[in-house]
Design a protein around this motif. Structure first.
Motif, PDB file in Angstrom:
ATOM      1  N   UNK A  46      20.836  30.448 -33.555  1.00  0.00           N
ATOM      2  CA  UNK A  46      21.828  29.649 -32.831  1.00  0.00           C
ATOM      3  C   UNK A  46      22.453  30.445 -31.693  1.00  0.00           C
ATOM      4  N   UNK A  47      21.980  31.674 -31.504  1.00  0.00           N
ATOM      5  CA  UNK A  47      22.357  32.405 -30.293  1.00  0.00           C
ATOM      6  C   UNK A  47      21.688  31.802 -29.059  1.00  0.00           C
ATOM      7  N   UNK A  48      20.665  30.977 -29.255  1.00  0.00           N
ATOM      8  CA  UNK A  48      20.042  30.210 -28.167  1.00  0.00           C
ATOM      9  C   UNK A  48      20.582  28.779 -28.184  1.00  0.00           C
ATOM     10  N   UNK A  49      21.887  28.667 -28.109  1.00  0.00           N
ATOM     11  CA  UNK A  49      22.505  27.356 -28.264  1.00  0.00           C
ATOM     12  C   UNK A  49      22.203  26.419 -27.097  1.00  0.00           C
ATOM     13  N   UNK A  50      22.058  26.952 -25.887  1.00  0.00           N
ATOM     14  CA  UNK A  50      21.750  26.104 -24.728  1.00  0.00           C
ATOM     15  C   UNK A  50      20.398  25.433 -24.926  1.00  0.00           C
ATOM     16  N   UNK A  51      19.384  26.228 -25.239  1.00  0.00           N
ATOM     17  CA  UNK A  51      18.044  25.661 -25.447  1.00  0.00           C
ATOM     18  C   UNK A  51      18.024  24.704 -26.629  1.00  0.00           C
TER      19      UNK A  51
END
Length: 476
Positions: free
Chosen positions: A417-422
């Motif tokens: 969820x550190x890639x929340x934008x994607x």
């Protein structure tokens, strides 16, 4: 070869394949020698299309935007106008999701949130009432049509590159990690007894298991790991209800609303935490008009540490899940959640007794709570919060989310969820592909002047309570 170069190559191949298919029409497995049959079929198809178009009513955006109430809901998908008023109550994703897009273009939201488009389109057919008038743009006039077109082209490129296919082994390894931790905790307890040191250690193992279960159920709730949806549905029940003890239906209805309108009040339930916490500019005005003031809201960003972090999982989520299951009669979820408690009593009851086992359950949830609170809030609380502004899908998601720098630990600790934008742009994309598409998303944002925020994890944690979104002044 870089991922971006592979995409370009696949795009060129796809283009050549389409040309080839256009030149050769097959019947009974044999190529047709001339184009007469092909021409006839095209004419027939065009005739049917024109006949359908003549039978459909046409509407302007001004007309469509008037149908934005709960008792009168129209929306647009790929220029087709649908009346979803009666269907909303039966919508598997909950009626509120549809209401959030009433009177708007829902093309990108529809594509982002649905997995089996062929099945969903069957439900859409009876709801079709017309189409946009020929002179009307594809989206509302306030939206940047070039931005929307570029985003849709990016999605088509990613679909052609197989970025939405899940790696079954990846997710089974994560499930194995969870089950191993659960079994290991029980074996240690059997071998060393139930002393304080052992209890704290097995609580730590179970906390890790619970947090990773949260991330895994999040994956399963969004995407289809299995080819048959019924197995995906059962696996979601198993992980969310049996391993975590929370309702899968409750999570779906709440979380999908968050995805379609993140940080938009009051449509996003994740930022509607009153009266305990008030975020943004709209909520304090609402409570101010009602003369409701339970707490010193100017200090809420500080008591978040004392209340929000430790009580999110054991109190707020647990009680809300139980309340929703009971009020909406989710009997299947109730049975699955009951199996979570039965398993704990059978496994740990002989060592701690009934009361001690209940304490163990809530100790684990208490320890898990800050972990989940930090991970879920770090990408949204510091970002823009607003009322409904009817933005395009890309802008809506990017303005309300931020990323955390990638590392092996960050990926594991946050469940990607550190890639929340994607994740917000492509909710049905498996998380193991986020890092591959991130450069393309960043490039698209740069092209259209959207800020793509990527920060270190510790800074993101600090921004949760130091951000400007916490209400510091309460209107009397």
């Amino acid at each position: 070869m870089k991922f971006e170069e592979k995409l370009e190559d696949k795009g060129r191949l796809a283009g050549r394949s389409q040309l080839h298919l256009g030149e050769m029409h097959q019947a009974n497995g044999k190529p047709i020698a001339n184009g007469k049959t092909d021409t006839y079929e095209k004419q027939a198809a065009n005739g049917k299309s024109n006949l359908l178009r003549k039978s459909l009513n046409t509407y302007t955006w001004q007309e469509i935007q008037r149908h934005n109430q709960e008792t009168d809901q129209w929306l647009v998908i790929n220029r087709k106008v649908y009346n979803v008023t009666d269907w909303a109550k039966r919508h598997p994703g909950g009626h509120r999701v549809l209401n959030h897009y009433a009177g708007e273009d829902a093309t990108d939201a529809f594509r982002a949130m649905h997995l089996e488009l062929d099945v969903v389109k069957l439900y859409l057919k009876p709801l079709l009432i017309g189409e946009l008038a020929p002179g009307e743009p594809n989206q509302e006039r306030n939206k940047n049509s070039q931005l929307v077109e570029d985003f849709q082209e990016l999605r088509r490129t990613l679909e052609a590159s197989d970025m939405f296919s899940a790696n079954l082994c990846f997710f089974f390894l994560h499930l194995a990690q969870i089950l191993i931790l659960e079994v290991l905790a029980w074996l240690i307890l059997c071998h060393f007894g139930s002393g304080w040191t052992v209890t704290l250690f097995i609580s730590f193992l179970l906390t890790v298991s619970q947090a990773q279960s949260s991330f895994l159920q999040h994956d399963i709730g969004h995407l289809s790991i299995f080819k048959k949806s019924k197995w995906n549905h059962l696996m979601h029940k198993f992980v969310m209800c049996h391993l975590k003890g929370l309702s899968a239906n409750w999570w779906n209805y709440r979380h999908f609303q968050h995805h379609v309108k993140p940080n938009i009040y009051p449509k996003d339930p994740d930022i509607d935490m009153g009266p305990l916490f008030l975020l943004g500019d709209s909520q304090p005005v609402k409570y101010g008009k009602k003369k409701i003031k339970y707490i010193d809201y100017e200090k809420q960003h500080l008591y978040f540490y004392l209340v929000g972090l430790p009580l999110l999982m054991p109190v707020y989520f647990n009680l809300q899940s139980m309340q929703v299951m009971y009020l909406r009669r989710y009997w299947v979820d109730i049975a699955w959640v009951s199996s979570f408690y039965i398993r704990y009593f059978i496994t740990f009851g002989p060592f701690y007794g009934i009361f001690g086992t209940v304490l163990l359950i809530y100790l684990v949830k208490f320890l898990e709570s800050p972990w989940i609170a930090y991970v879920t809030q770090m990408s949204h609380i510091p970002m823009k919060m607003s009322k409904e502004e009817n933005r395009d899908w890309l802008s809506t998601q990017v303005l309300a989310t931020c990323n955390i720098e990638q590392s092996f630990f960050n990926d594991w600790f946050t469940g990607h969820l550190n890639f929340q934008i994607e994740h917000h742009l492509f909710p049905t994309m498996p998380r193991h592909n986020y890092h591959k598409v991130a450069p393309l998303v960043r490039s698209l944002c740069a092209k259209h002047g959207l800020q793509y925020v990527n920060k270190p994890m510790l800074k993101a944690f600090g921004d949760i309570v130091s951000g400007t979104q916490w209400t510091k002044h309460y209107p009397e």
